[in-house]
Motif scaffolding. Structure first.
Motif, mmCIF file in Angstrom:
data_model
loop_
_atom_site.group_PDB
_atom_site.id
_atom_site.type_symbol
_atom_site.label_atom_id
_atom_site.label_comp_id
_atom_site.label_asym_id
_atom_site.label_seq_id
_atom_site.Cartn_x
_atom_site.Cartn_y
_atom_site.Cartn_z
ATOM 1 N N GLY A 1 39.966 91.949 105.250
ATOM 2 C CA GLY A 1 40.177 93.562 105.603
ATOM 3 C C GLY A 1 41.902 93.802 105.113
ATOM 4 O O GLY A 1 41.553 95.869 105.265
ATOM 5 N N LYS A 2 43.015 93.150 105.003
ATOM 6 C CA LYS A 2 43.647 93.574 104.682
ATOM 7 C C LYS A 2 44.403 93.268 103.560
ATOM 8 O O LYS A 2 45.953 92.673 103.915
ATOM 9 C CB LYS A 2 45.018 93.486 106.107
ATOM 10 N N MET A 3 44.082 93.073 102.512
ATOM 11 C CA MET A 3 44.723 92.800 101.456
ATOM 12 C C MET A 3 45.824 93.471 100.402
ATOM 13 O O MET A 3 46.810 92.407 99.868
ATOM 14 C CB MET A 3 43.018 92.543 99.837
ATOM 15 N N GLU A 4 45.906 94.501 101.194
ATOM 16 C CA GLU A 4 46.983 95.056 100.413
ATOM 17 C C GLU A 4 48.146 94.771 100.792
ATOM 18 O O GLU A 4 49.292 94.532 99.789
ATOM 19 C CB GLU A 4 46.674 96.579 100.361
ATOM 20 N N GLU A 5 47.944 94.497 102.470
ATOM 21 C CA GLU A 5 49.659 94.725 103.200
ATOM 22 C C GLU A 5 49.967 93.279 103.025
ATOM 23 O O GLU A 5 50.743 92.523 102.849
ATOM 24 C CB GLU A 5 48.757 94.560 105.029
ATOM 25 N N GLY B 1 54.060 89.531 98.222
ATOM 26 C CA GLY B 1 55.248 90.179 97.073
ATOM 27 C C GLY B 1 56.519 89.852 97.408
ATOM 28 O O GLY B 1 57.327 89.189 96.983
ATOM 29 N N GLU B 2 56.565 89.995 98.759
ATOM 30 C CA GLU B 2 58.395 90.323 99.097
ATOM 31 C C GLU B 2 59.112 88.665 99.458
ATOM 32 O O GLU B 2 60.231 88.140 99.121
ATOM 33 C CB GLU B 2 58.613 90.883 100.626
ATOM 34 N N ALA B 3 58.182 87.972 99.869
ATOM 35 C CA ALA B 3 58.483 86.232 100.230
ATOM 36 C C ALA B 3 59.316 85.592 98.471
ATOM 37 O O ALA B 3 59.947 85.009 97.895
ATOM 38 C CB ALA B 3 57.742 85.113 100.581
ATOM 39 N N VAL C 1 44.712 79.629 96.527
ATOM 40 C CA VAL C 1 44.619 80.213 98.076
ATOM 41 C C VAL C 1 46.279 80.303 97.618
ATOM 42 O O VAL C 1 46.465 79.749 97.238
ATOM 43 C CB VAL C 1 44.264 79.614 98.535
ATOM 44 N N VAL C 2 46.869 81.681 98.451
ATOM 45 C CA VAL C 2 47.942 81.999 98.433
ATOM 46 C C VAL C 2 48.234 82.366 99.709
ATOM 47 O O VAL C 2 47.804 82.672 100.416
ATOM 48 C CB VAL C 2 48.231 83.251 97.204
ATOM 49 N N ALA C 3 49.223 81.754 100.502
ATOM 50 C CA ALA C 3 49.838 82.295 101.343
ATOM 51 C C ALA C 3 51.508 82.893 101.536
ATOM 52 O O ALA C 3 51.831 82.927 100.518
ATOM 53 C CB ALA C 3 50.525 80.834 102.025
ATOM 54 N N ALA C 4 50.313 84.293 102.200
ATOM 55 C CA ALA C 4 51.466 85.475 101.691
ATOM 56 C C ALA C 4 52.800 85.846 102.844
ATOM 57 O O ALA C 4 53.698 85.984 102.599
ATOM 58 C CB ALA C 4 50.345 86.780 102.768
ATOM 59 N N ASP C 5 52.638 85.170 104.263
ATOM 60 C CA ASP C 5 54.163 84.770 104.169
ATOM 61 C C ASP C 5 55.387 83.905 103.508
ATOM 62 O O ASP C 5 56.132 84.638 103.929
ATOM 63 C CB ASP C 5 53.990 84.261 105.809
ATOM 64 N N LYS D 1 42.583 85.843 97.233
ATOM 65 C CA LYS D 1 43.038 84.977 97.285
ATOM 66 C C LYS D 1 43.909 84.606 98.357
ATOM 67 O O LYS D 1 44.989 84.062 98.934
ATOM 68 C CB LYS D 1 43.715 84.066 96.177
ATOM 69 N N LEU D 2 44.650 85.918 99.382
ATOM 70 C CA LEU D 2 45.649 85.732 100.267
ATOM 71 C C LEU D 2 44.975 85.527 101.928
ATOM 72 O O LEU D 2 44.464 86.121 101.645
ATOM 73 C CB LEU D 2 45.982 86.949 99.760
ATOM 74 N N VAL D 3 45.984 84.899 102.567
ATOM 75 C CA VAL D 3 45.227 85.021 103.811
ATOM 76 C C VAL D 3 46.983 84.889 104.280
ATOM 77 O O VAL D 3 47.637 84.212 103.347
ATOM 78 C CB VAL D 3 44.953 83.176 103.708
#
Ligand code: SF4
Length: 397
Positions: A61-65, A71-73, A204-208, A239-241
């Motif tokens: 539900g929040k893939m763009e965020e 990206g910032e990380a 899988v990709v960790a967003a933080d 793939k983002l979590v």
């Protein structure tokens, strides 16, 4: 001929092909035994899969965020990130990064298959080596993958021996599988160190933390992403979590249901290689790549996420478990599918590849028997999606 006629011929030919049946029956027996053993040995996986389903439901539900955060990380770690809204945008970004006349070593990536990345890079004048053993076989046979994890699942050892004998000029016996594997190793070994660019996807990709998780057994992904001076990764946004902890859980459930019990390698990549060992001056490009580029690709995923039923397709971990349970796949392999296979492949064909004729062919081949749902760690209700997809196709929506 129309897509329907081609598809009917292809699937009927596959169903009467004894070699496909032999190769698949060997693979299915071994998959079931290994996965059942793995789940017995690590019984917490079943509960963890339920947690992962919740993680994925929220993340979709929040893939763009999450892409923005990842990206910032990655940028803070001196990597470069890009957002591709479409498959063409992704191809253009990668094409501009790569240029022409490059030697590229590539790890297996279903997202790469989805946008025909290798073919695009070859058309630009680059030499591309698939390094996953199955993909390498497929590439050399000018065939296409027939399973999301084991692309050469439909090719028996006899055909591999024949292929490698032709490439090397040696007579290789089909019963000596270790010798066939050693032949591929020899053929690819030097390419990793000669390559200008290494390419991968991500499980899988960790967003933080902006960390890409790459799960494998062969060691080719380690070499392809570690030896060349540039690493480019193409990642589907599903793939983002949110967190590193979430990504660890997704990774463990993925490999357990993917028949890996414990994989030989899990690589975590969050930026280019660096060192501060000389007077604490951070310098990029130590032993690994000097450049790290990540392309997050939407290509229909944020639209698909809005559909109340079909959004389940985005929870898929690509473990491949459903394919081993599917009675149609057992006799046709990936001929029952498009870029992705079996029932869930119809949803990807319709909503991501926008190939409605292919999606309809696959959707009406599916028996909606539901065996896939029982095996699926995400309990994705493929029969429910197929019924909905058929409705949408009939209504022309
Ligand atoms: S649909 Fe389920 S079983 Fe099939 S590949 Fe995806 S996660 Fe695995």
């Amino acid at each position: 001929m129309s897509i329907f006629t081609d598809y009917k011929k292809e699937i009927m030919d596959a169903a009467h092909n004894d070699r496909i049946r032999i190769a698949l029956s060997r693979a299915i027996t071994s998959y079931r035994a290994n996965t059942n053993d793995a789940l017995k040995k690590f019984p917490h996986t079943i509960k963890m899969a339920e947690e992962v389903k919740e993680i994925k439901e929220k993340a979709i539900g929040k893939m763009e965020e999450l892409a923005q955060q990842a990206g910032e990380a990655i940028e803070s770690n001196k990597g470069k990130t890009y957002l591709a809204k479409t498959a063409n945008e992704a191809l253009n970004i990668i094409g501009n990064l790569v240029g022409k006349d490059k030697l590229i070593v590539k790890g297996k990536s279903m997202t790469g298959e989805e946008i025909e990345l290798r073919e695009h890079l070859e058309e630009l004048g680059n030499e591309v080596y698939e390094t996953d053993l199955g993909e390498f076989i497929i590439q050399k046979l000018h065939s296409r993958p027939m399973h999301i994890l084991s692309p050469a699942i439909h090719i028996p050892r006899e055909d591999v021996a024949q292929l490698f004998s032709r490439i090397t000029g040696e007579k290789l016996p089909p019963d000596n599988i270790p010798r066939l594997v050693a032949t591929a190793r020899k053929l690819l070994r030097e390419k990793y160190f000669q390559a200008d660019i290494g390419m991968s996807g991500a499980n899988v990709v960790a967003a933080d933390t902006g960390t890409l998780f790459l799960i494998e057994n062969e060691g080719n992904i380690r070499l392809a992403t570690g030896a060349p001076p540039v690493h480019i990764a193409l990642v589907g946004m599903e793939k983002l979590v949110p967190t590193f902890g979430d990504a660890c859980k997704v990774a463990e459930v993925t490999w357990r249901y993917a028949n890996y019990t414990v994989p030989s390698y899990v690589s975590l990549v969050s930026g280019p290689s660096k060192t501060g060992d000389i007077e604490k001056v951070t310098t990029y490009g130590a032993h690994g790549p000097k450049e790290f580029h990540v392309i997050f690709m939407d290509a229909g995923r944020t639209e698909l996420a809005k559909h109340p039923i079909l959004c389940q397709a985005l929870y898929c971990l690509r473990c491949g478990g459903c394919l081993y349970e599917c009675p149609v796949f057992a006799v046709t392999a990936g001929h029952f599918g498009d870029k992705y296979f079996a029932g869930i492949g119809a949803v990807w064909a319709a909503m991501i590849s926008q190939n409605v004729e292919k999606a309809a062919s696959v959707a009406y081949t599916c028996l909606t028997c539901g065996r896939c749902k029982i095996r699926c760690p995400m309990k994705i209700d493929t029969p429910e999606m197929i019924v909905e997809l058929r409705k949408l196709i009939v209504e022309g929506a």
